[in-house]
Design an enzyme around this catalytic site. Structure first.
Site, mmCIF file in Angstrom:
data_model
loop_
_atom_site.group_PDB
_atom_site.id
_atom_site.type_symbol
_atom_site.label_atom_id
_atom_site.label_comp_id
_atom_site.label_asym_id
_atom_site.label_seq_id
_atom_site.Cartn_x
_atom_site.Cartn_y
_atom_site.Cartn_z
ATOM 1 N N GLY A 1 17.448 -56.726 31.117
ATOM 2 C CA GLY A 1 16.306 -57.302 30.996
ATOM 3 C C GLY A 1 14.795 -56.867 31.763
ATOM 4 O O GLY A 1 15.172 -56.410 33.403
ATOM 5 N N HIS B 1 11.961 -48.523 37.439
ATOM 6 C CA HIS B 1 13.833 -48.036 37.099
ATOM 7 C C HIS B 1 13.317 -48.120 35.395
ATOM 8 O O HIS B 1 13.680 -47.153 34.395
ATOM 9 C CB HIS B 1 14.973 -48.554 37.137
ATOM 10 C CG HIS B 1 16.049 -47.902 37.548
ATOM 11 N ND1 HIS B 1 16.713 -48.315 36.581
ATOM 12 C CD2 HIS B 1 16.645 -46.619 37.520
ATOM 13 C CE1 HIS B 1 17.648 -47.192 36.195
ATOM 14 N NE2 HIS B 1 18.090 -46.271 36.284
ATOM 15 N N ASP C 1 16.796 -42.562 38.196
ATOM 16 C CA ASP C 1 18.263 -42.952 38.907
ATOM 17 C C ASP C 1 18.138 -42.933 40.322
ATOM 18 O O ASP C 1 18.195 -43.687 41.474
ATOM 19 C CB ASP C 1 19.466 -42.614 38.821
ATOM 20 C CG ASP C 1 19.515 -43.152 37.118
ATOM 21 O OD1 ASP C 1 19.508 -44.405 36.628
ATOM 22 O OD2 ASP C 1 21.137 -43.253 36.201
#
EC number: 3.1.1.4
Length: 147
Positions: free
Chosen positions: A59, A75, A121
């Site tokens: 979250g 990200h 990533d």
């Protein structure tokens, strides 16, 4: 070859075939953890980043508390674009990459889910390596600090 050797070899092959049916869920997380380990200081593990600030971990809400937390915010947003715009599933998407000379190279055609997720990533892992880790921002009270 001895019958016992053939038996062992057969068992290994059957085990590997069975392993091929394992769902890919952990694969991308393992890839991402490997990228993080490659870029962060030796005294830290990827686990240090799992519940850090307002966005590192599950979250996220509010304003990132520092540069490292902003890495996680970016990200999260990158994964959101991958899911919503490109219809990718970042958590299960495998990707091809190489760790070399203190950087990460993503492979695959531009615009493919594997490449998109790898780029998300890669960017985050390199950002982690460039950002200061502030211990006081680990396990913060998100209800208080992340509104």
């Amino acid at each position: 070859m001895y019958p016992a050797h053939l038996l062992v070899l057969s068992a290994v092959c059957v085990s590997l075939l069975g392993a091929a049916n394992i769902p890919p869920y952990p694969l991308n997380l393992i890839n991402f953890m490997e990228m993080i380990r490659y870029t962060i200081p030796c005294d830290k593990t990827w686990g240090h980043y799992a519940d850090y600030g307002c966005y590192c971990g599950a979250g996220g809400s509010g304003t990132p508390v520092d540069a490292l937390d902003r890495c996680c915010y970016v990200h999260d947003n990158c994964y959101g674009v991958a899911e919503n715009k490109h219809k990718c599933n970042p958590k299960t998407q495998s990707c091809s990459y190489k760790l070399t000379k203190r950087t990460i190279i993503c492979y695959g055609a531009a615009g493919t889910c594997g490449r998109i997720v790898c780029d998300c990533d890669r960017t985050a892992a390199l950002c982690f390596g460039d950002s200061e880790y502030i211990g006081a921002h680990k396990n913060i009270d998100t209800k208080r600090h992340c509104q």
